[in-house]
Motif scaffolding. Sequence first.
Motif, PDB file in Angstrom:
ATOM      1  N   PHE A 248       0.855  -1.193   0.000  1.00 37.36           N
ATOM      2  CA  PHE A 248       0.000   0.000   0.000  1.00 37.36           C
ATOM      3  C   PHE A 248       0.886   1.235   0.000  1.00 37.36           C
ATOM      4  CE2 PHE A 248       0.550  -1.112   4.472  1.00 37.36           C
ATOM      5  CZ  PHE A 248       0.875   0.088   5.070  1.00 37.36           C
ATOM      6  N   ARG A 249       0.355   2.278  -0.596  1.00 37.81           N
ATOM      7  CA  ARG A 249       1.056   3.559  -0.616  1.00 37.81           C
ATOM      8  C   ARG A 249       0.092   4.647  -0.177  1.00 37.81           C
ATOM      9  NH1 ARG A 249       4.695   3.487  -6.203  1.00 37.81           N
ATOM     10  NH2 ARG A 249       5.546   1.370  -5.937  1.00 37.81           N
ATOM     11  N   GLU A 250       0.492   5.382   0.843  1.00 39.76           N
ATOM     12  CA  GLU A 250      -0.303   6.487   1.352  1.00 39.76           C
ATOM     13  C   GLU A 250       0.257   7.803   0.817  1.00 39.76           C
ATOM     14  OE1 GLU A 250      -1.891   5.361   5.617  1.00 39.76           O
ATOM     15  OE2 GLU A 250       0.238   4.856   5.495  1.00 39.76           O
ATOM     16  N   ARG A 251      -0.604   8.825   0.797  1.00 36.18           N
ATOM     17  CA  ARG A 251      -0.249  10.139   0.246  1.00 36.18           C
ATOM     18  C   ARG A 251       0.318   9.967  -1.165  1.00 36.18           C
ATOM     19  NH1 ARG A 251       1.892  13.245   5.743  1.00 36.18           N
ATOM     20  NH2 ARG A 251       0.251  12.354   7.057  1.00 36.18           N
ATOM     21  N   CYS A 252      -0.432   9.191  -1.925  1.00 40.32           N
ATOM     22  CA  CYS A 252       0.010   8.796  -3.255  1.00 40.32           C
ATOM     23  C   CYS A 252      -1.132   8.983  -4.249  1.00 40.32           C
ATOM     24  CB  CYS A 252       0.476   7.341  -3.222  1.00 40.32           C
ATOM     25  SG  CYS A 252       1.107   6.707  -4.782  1.00 40.32           S
ATOM     26  N   PRO A 253      -1.470  10.230  -4.593  1.00 37.53           N
ATOM     27  CA  PRO A 253      -2.572  10.460  -5.531  1.00 37.53           C
ATOM     28  C   PRO A 253      -2.251   9.930  -6.927  1.00 37.53           C
ATOM     29  CG  PRO A 253      -1.402  12.507  -5.077  1.00 37.53           C
ATOM     30  CD  PRO A 253      -0.870  11.495  -4.119  1.00 37.53           C
ATOM     31  N   VAL A 254      -3.289   9.422  -7.592  1.00 37.24           N
ATOM     32  CA  VAL A 254      -3.172   8.969  -8.975  1.00 37.24           C
ATOM     33  C   VAL A 254      -3.549  10.134  -9.874  1.00 37.24           C
ATOM     34  CG1 VAL A 254      -4.064   7.366 -10.708  1.00 37.24           C
ATOM     35  CG2 VAL A 254      -3.679   6.591  -8.346  1.00 37.24           C
ATOM     36  N   THR A 255      -2.662  10.497 -10.782  1.00 36.27           N
ATOM     37  CA  THR A 255      -2.896  11.677 -11.618  1.00 36.27           C
ATOM     38  C   THR A 255      -3.254  11.334 -13.057  1.00 36.27           C
ATOM     39  OG1 THR A 255      -0.511  11.823 -12.058  1.00 36.27           O
ATOM     40  CG2 THR A 255      -1.386  13.124 -10.212  1.00 36.27           C
ATOM     41  N   ALA A 256      -2.976  10.096 -13.489  1.00 37.63           N
ATOM     42  CA  ALA A 256      -3.326   9.677 -14.852  1.00 37.63           C
ATOM     43  C   ALA A 256      -3.356   8.156 -14.894  1.00 37.63           C
ATOM     44  CB  ALA A 256      -2.318  10.215 -15.867  1.00 37.63           C
ATOM     45  N   ILE A 257      -4.168   7.631 -15.802  1.00 30.74           N
ATOM     46  CA  ILE A 257      -4.253   6.184 -16.003  1.00 30.74           C
ATOM     47  C   ILE A 257      -4.114   5.918 -17.494  1.00 30.74           C
ATOM     48  CG2 ILE A 257      -5.622   4.093 -15.714  1.00 30.74           C
ATOM     49  CD1 ILE A 257      -7.126   5.537 -13.450  1.00 30.74           C
ATOM     50  N   ASP A 258      -3.102   5.140 -17.842  1.00 31.21           N
ATOM     51  CA  ASP A 258      -2.853   4.801 -19.242  1.00 31.21           C
ATOM     52  C   ASP A 258      -3.239   3.344 -19.466  1.00 31.21           C
ATOM     53  OD1 ASP A 258      -1.950   4.791 -21.873  1.00 31.21           O
ATOM     54  OD2 ASP A 258       0.083   4.223 -21.275  1.00 31.21           O
ATOM     55  N   ARG A 259      -4.237   3.141 -20.332  1.00 31.78           N
ATOM     56  CA  ARG A 259      -4.667   1.786 -20.666  1.00 31.78           C
ATOM     57  C   ARG A 259      -3.781   1.240 -21.780  1.00 31.78           C
ATOM     58  NH1 ARG A 259      -8.123  -0.926 -17.527  1.00 31.78           N
ATOM     59  NH2 ARG A 259      -8.889  -1.981 -19.389  1.00 31.78           N
ATOM     60  N   ALA A 260      -3.128   0.129 -21.499  1.00 28.20           N
ATOM     61  CA  ALA A 260      -2.263  -0.498 -22.508  1.00 28.20           C
ATOM     62  C   ALA A 260      -2.566  -1.993 -22.533  1.00 28.20           C
ATOM     63  CB  ALA A 260      -0.790  -0.265 -22.173  1.00 28.20           C
TER      64      ALA A 260
ATOM     65  N   SER B 223       2.336  10.079  -7.545  1.00 23.62           N
ATOM     66  CA  SER B 223       3.364  10.960  -6.998  1.00 23.62           C
ATOM     67  C   SER B 223       4.621  10.194  -6.607  1.00 23.62           C
ATOM     68  CB  SER B 223       2.810  11.702  -5.784  1.00 23.62           C
ATOM     69  OG  SER B 223       2.376  10.774  -4.798  1.00 23.62           O
ATOM     70  N   SER B 224       4.529   8.860  -6.492  1.00 22.12           N
ATOM     71  CA  SER B 224       5.707   8.064  -6.137  1.00 22.12           C
ATOM     72  C   SER B 224       6.174   7.186  -7.295  1.00 22.12           C
ATOM     73  CB  SER B 224       5.418   7.199  -4.910  1.00 22.12           C
ATOM     74  OG  SER B 224       4.342   6.315  -5.151  1.00 22.12           O
ATOM     75  N   GLY B 225       5.766   7.536  -8.516  1.00 22.69           N
ATOM     76  CA  GLY B 225       6.211   6.802  -9.684  1.00 22.69           C
ATOM     77  C   GLY B 225       5.113   5.959 -10.300  1.00 22.69           C
ATOM     78  N   PRO B 226       5.366   5.388 -11.486  1.00 22.57           N
ATOM     79  CA  PRO B 226       4.341   4.599 -12.172  1.00 22.57           C
ATOM     80  C   PRO B 226       4.086   3.256 -11.490  1.00 22.57           C
ATOM     81  CG  PRO B 226       6.420   4.506 -13.372  1.00 22.57           C
ATOM     82  CD  PRO B 226       6.610   5.498 -12.268  1.00 22.57           C
ATOM     83  N   ILE B 227       2.828   2.826 -11.577  1.00 18.27           N
ATOM     84  CA  ILE B 227       2.417   1.529 -11.027  1.00 18.27           C
ATOM     85  C   ILE B 227       1.696   0.772 -12.127  1.00 18.27           C
ATOM     86  CG2 ILE B 227       0.878   0.388  -9.369  1.00 18.27           C
ATOM     87  CD1 ILE B 227       1.493   2.770  -7.484  1.00 18.27           C
ATOM     88  N   HIS B 228       2.077  -0.479 -12.326  1.00 19.64           N
ATOM     89  CA  HIS B 228       1.514  -1.303 -13.386  1.00 19.64           C
ATOM     90  C   HIS B 228       0.614  -2.373 -12.770  1.00 19.64           C
ATOM     91  CE1 HIS B 228       4.508   0.554 -16.023  1.00 19.64           C
ATOM     92  NE2 HIS B 228       5.396   0.292 -15.075  1.00 19.64           N
TER      93      HIS B 228
END
Length: 366
Positions: free
Chosen positions: A162-174, A183-188
């Motif tokens: 889990f990651r706290e204080r970690c807003p998601v700013t974009a979602i790329d569908r691939a 805010s802490s890097g990309p998550i797949h």
Amino acid sequence: MTQVYDIAIIGGGIMGCAAALRVREGGMVPIVLDQGDLGQGASGVNAGTLSLQIKRVKLMPYALKGHHEWERMGDAVGFQKTGGYTLAFTEREAALLHERQARKASAGAPITFVSPHRVHKAEPKLAQKVLAASYCPEDGYANSSLTGQYFRGRLRDQNIAFRERCPVTAIDRAGDGCTLATSSGPIHARRLLLAAGAWLKPVAALLGVDLPVQARINTVSVTERMPPLVSTMIGHATGLLTMKQKPNGTVLVGGGWQGRGTPQGGRGQVTAASVQPNLALAQYALPGLARARVLRSWTGFEANVPDFYPLAGALPGVGNAFVLGCVRGGYTIGPYIGRLMGDFILGREPELPLFDPARNFDQETT
């Protein structure tokens, strides 16, 4: 090597965390993301009320199951089963009380109608103006401020990231998966569950989906420590009052009175126009509150859609994406409907039906 999670869950409240625990039990590897701290949105700022008497008829089976979940959590969430009375002071309120509670009893809630004499014998410090009342032995409360601490521990126990204080700013569908910009890097992840409560609308918009989500800004107040005034949950026939006295003597007062603000604007604002009538109704029911100082009032956002039932199922038009949230009284049913959602994601048949997010939304208040 880049970690690819089986599912990314956006929203670390009760529902999101409960779903994460369930899919983990089923063998998936989830990650939970929250723009703040776990359990500190609606899950952590509500009055903690666990009353079957204020639940909607159609949701009663879910509320009954949710009660059992809270009872199993026990002391870790400050669970107390006190029983509860819902009061009516006028003939109109009495008629409303009987109509509403009879339907809830028919739906399985152990609610009975009791005489004013019984109410006053059990709670002698309540006002002597009670005309009618109902009672439910299962009613009680938990300490909502312990929500985040509890689920943080459960996730760690199950080795769920889990990651706290970690807003998601974009979602790329691939392909069949997605990449989340945070805010802490990309998550797949291969799948996605939106469980962001009052922030569901902007999160779904990242996927091009317009969810009909609105937010209520519920107000709660707490008094200084008082001598024993009441030992059970107290409500009002209109639904505009919930009240309980904690073991430390403080009295918590709620009832859905509205503050100001929007989820996107941060914390909501308390208004005197809401707090004053809420406290006046509480004092009318429990005159001893006239001697109490109110230490603090605050607000919490509660997401809803037009029919006030949950969104729980596949996100319309987006493969391998799901949505969960948006129900009045979500604190009570949250741990259970989160489990149901986990089963649905795992491809299992949920014990009780979910609530299709693609349904037609008609106003309904039952």
